[in-house]
Write a protein that holds these residues in place. Sequence first.
Motif, PDB file in Angstrom:
ATOM      1  N   VAL A 130       0.855  -1.171   0.000  1.00  0.00           N
ATOM      2  CA  VAL A 130       0.000   0.000   0.000  1.00  0.00           C
ATOM      3  C   VAL A 130       0.899   1.230   0.000  1.00  0.00           C
ATOM      4  CG1 VAL A 130      -1.761   1.288   1.260  1.00  0.00           C
ATOM      5  CG2 VAL A 130      -1.798  -1.209   1.284  1.00  0.00           C
ATOM      6  N   ALA A 131       0.644   2.138  -0.916  1.00  0.00           N
ATOM      7  CA  ALA A 131       1.426   3.379  -0.971  1.00  0.00           C
ATOM      8  C   ALA A 131       0.645   4.495  -0.285  1.00  0.00           C
ATOM      9  CB  ALA A 131       1.718   3.752  -2.418  1.00  0.00           C
ATOM     10  N   ARG A 132       1.303   5.201   0.615  1.00  0.00           N
ATOM     11  CA  ARG A 132       0.674   6.352   1.257  1.00  0.00           C
ATOM     12  C   ARG A 132       0.690   7.522   0.280  1.00  0.00           C
ATOM     13  NH1 ARG A 132       3.655   7.304   6.669  1.00  0.00           N
ATOM     14  NH2 ARG A 132       2.199   9.040   6.659  1.00  0.00           N
ATOM     15  N   MET A 133      -0.297   8.410   0.381  1.00  0.00           N
ATOM     16  CA  MET A 133      -0.381   9.556  -0.531  1.00  0.00           C
ATOM     17  C   MET A 133       0.850  10.440  -0.423  1.00  0.00           C
ATOM     18  SD  MET A 133      -2.659   9.425  -2.702  1.00  0.00           S
ATOM     19  CE  MET A 133      -2.455  11.018  -3.448  1.00  0.00           C
ATOM     20  N   GLU A 134       1.429  10.564   0.755  1.00  0.00           N
ATOM     21  CA  GLU A 134       2.638  11.373   0.920  1.00  0.00           C
ATOM     22  C   GLU A 134       3.770  10.821   0.062  1.00  0.00           C
ATOM     23  OE1 GLU A 134       0.970  10.012   3.468  1.00  0.00           O
ATOM     24  OE2 GLU A 134       0.056  11.737   4.463  1.00  0.00           O
ATOM     25  N   THR A 135       3.886   9.504   0.017  1.00  0.00           N
ATOM     26  CA  THR A 135       4.925   8.866  -0.788  1.00  0.00           C
ATOM     27  C   THR A 135       4.674   9.093  -2.276  1.00  0.00           C
ATOM     28  OG1 THR A 135       5.135   7.168   0.911  1.00  0.00           O
ATOM     29  CG2 THR A 135       6.094   6.675  -1.237  1.00  0.00           C
ATOM     30  N   VAL A 136       3.432   8.977  -2.702  1.00  0.00           N
ATOM     31  CA  VAL A 136       3.084   9.197  -4.108  1.00  0.00           C
ATOM     32  C   VAL A 136       3.421  10.628  -4.506  1.00  0.00           C
ATOM     33  CG1 VAL A 136       1.183   9.279  -5.772  1.00  0.00           C
ATOM     34  CG2 VAL A 136       1.301   7.409  -4.103  1.00  0.00           C
ATOM     35  N   ARG A 137       3.042  11.603  -3.673  1.00  0.00           N
ATOM     36  CA  ARG A 137       3.343  13.006  -3.972  1.00  0.00           C
ATOM     37  C   ARG A 137       4.846  13.247  -4.044  1.00  0.00           C
ATOM     38  NH1 ARG A 137      -1.333  14.197  -0.781  1.00  0.00           N
ATOM     39  NH2 ARG A 137      -0.078  14.307   1.105  1.00  0.00           N
ATOM     40  N   LEU A 138       5.601  12.628  -3.143  1.00  0.00           N
ATOM     41  CA  LEU A 138       7.051  12.785  -3.130  1.00  0.00           C
ATOM     42  C   LEU A 138       7.670  12.242  -4.421  1.00  0.00           C
ATOM     43  CD1 LEU A 138       9.669  13.477  -1.528  1.00  0.00           C
ATOM     44  CD2 LEU A 138       9.641  11.100  -0.761  1.00  0.00           C
ATOM     45  N   VAL A 139       7.241  11.084  -4.851  1.00  0.00           N
ATOM     46  CA  VAL A 139       7.783  10.476  -6.070  1.00  0.00           C
ATOM     47  C   VAL A 139       7.427  11.316  -7.294  1.00  0.00           C
ATOM     48  CG1 VAL A 139       7.602   8.457  -7.592  1.00  0.00           C
ATOM     49  CG2 VAL A 139       7.836   8.140  -5.124  1.00  0.00           C
ATOM     50  N   ILE A 140       6.203  11.825  -7.350  1.00  0.00           N
ATOM     51  CA  ILE A 140       5.796  12.664  -8.479  1.00  0.00           C
ATOM     52  C   ILE A 140       6.596  13.966  -8.501  1.00  0.00           C
ATOM     53  CG2 ILE A 140       3.885  14.042  -9.431  1.00  0.00           C
ATOM     54  CD1 ILE A 140       2.024  11.733  -8.524  1.00  0.00           C
ATOM     55  N   ALA A 141       6.785  14.581  -7.336  1.00  0.00           N
ATOM     56  CA  ALA A 141       7.567  15.822  -7.261  1.00  0.00           C
ATOM     57  C   ALA A 141       9.012  15.570  -7.695  1.00  0.00           C
ATOM     58  CB  ALA A 141       7.518  16.388  -5.847  1.00  0.00           C
ATOM     59  N   TYR A 142       9.586  14.463  -7.256  1.00  0.00           N
ATOM     60  CA  TYR A 142      10.960  14.116  -7.626  1.00  0.00           C
ATOM     61  C   TYR A 142      11.066  13.881  -9.133  1.00  0.00           C
ATOM     62  CZ  TYR A 142      15.474  11.763  -7.633  1.00  0.00           C
ATOM     63  OH  TYR A 142      16.774  11.426  -7.890  1.00  0.00           O
ATOM     64  N   ALA A 143      10.096  13.165  -9.689  1.00  0.00           N
ATOM     65  CA  ALA A 143      10.098  12.893 -11.131  1.00  0.00           C
ATOM     66  C   ALA A 143       9.942  14.194 -11.922  1.00  0.00           C
ATOM     67  CB  ALA A 143       8.985  11.917 -11.489  1.00  0.00           C
ATOM     68  N   ALA A 144       9.091  15.092 -11.439  1.00  0.00           N
ATOM     69  CA  ALA A 144       8.901  16.372 -12.128  1.00  0.00           C
ATOM     70  C   ALA A 144      10.189  17.190 -12.088  1.00  0.00           C
ATOM     71  CB  ALA A 144       7.755  17.145 -11.485  1.00  0.00           C
ATOM     72  N   GLN A 145      10.861  17.168 -10.958  1.00  0.00           N
ATOM     73  CA  GLN A 145      12.112  17.904 -10.818  1.00  0.00           C
ATOM     74  C   GLN A 145      13.187  17.328 -11.736  1.00  0.00           C
ATOM     75  OE1 GLN A 145      13.905  17.588  -6.971  1.00  0.00           O
ATOM     76  NE2 GLN A 145      15.124  19.430  -7.238  1.00  0.00           N
ATOM     77  N   LYS A 146      13.308  16.031 -11.760  1.00  0.00           N
ATOM     78  CA  LYS A 146      14.325  15.369 -12.589  1.00  0.00           C
ATOM     79  C   LYS A 146      13.930  15.367 -14.063  1.00  0.00           C
ATOM     80  CE  LYS A 146      17.342  14.287  -9.544  1.00  0.00           C
ATOM     81  NZ  LYS A 146      18.670  14.854  -9.568  1.00  0.00           N
ATOM     82  N   GLY A 147      12.647  15.494 -14.353  1.00  0.00           N
ATOM     83  CA  GLY A 147      12.184  15.467 -15.725  1.00  0.00           C
ATOM     84  C   GLY A 147      12.650  16.656 -16.544  1.00  0.00           C
ATOM     85  N   SER A 148      12.918  17.777 -15.864  1.00  0.00           N
ATOM     86  CA  SER A 148      13.360  18.966 -16.583  1.00  0.00           C
ATOM     87  C   SER A 148      14.852  18.913 -16.898  1.00  0.00           C
ATOM     88  CB  SER A 148      13.055  20.223 -15.751  1.00  0.00           C
ATOM     89  OG  SER A 148      13.783  20.173 -14.519  1.00  0.00           O
ATOM     90  N   GLN A 149      15.546  17.941 -16.324  1.00  0.00           N
ATOM     91  CA  GLN A 149      16.983  17.776 -16.570  1.00  0.00           C
ATOM     92  C   GLN A 149      17.187  16.565 -17.478  1.00  0.00           C
ATOM     93  OE1 GLN A 149      18.724  17.248 -12.763  1.00  0.00           O
ATOM     94  NE2 GLN A 149      17.873  19.138 -11.911  1.00  0.00           N
TER      95      GLN A 149
END
Length: 91
Positions: free
Chosen positions: A69-88
């Motif tokens: 089970v993934a907690r929403m905090e973890t999902v948000r963290l992974v999405i934010a990290y992917a968005a940050q790394k996606g621009s590089q």
Amino acid sequence: MDIEIEAIEKNGTWELIDRPKGAKVVGVKWVYKTKLNEKGEVDKFKARLVVKGYAQQYGIDYTEVFAPVARMETVRLVIAYAAQKGSQHVT
């Protein structure tokens, strides 16, 4: 029911084996549901094959439980990290 059995076989969800001596068999049951369309008319009939897990006892029939089970905090963290790394450009 045929579609459900085909999906189980295709996904390799389980395989039929000979029962080991002394092993208890866990039963299954069919769960049926009628899906309706927006007009309230029957759209389709669905069938699922489910195991009667309530018949098992911890420590006798199984010793561990795995329910990812993934907690929403973890999902948000992974999405934010992917968005940050996606621009590089990552190599």
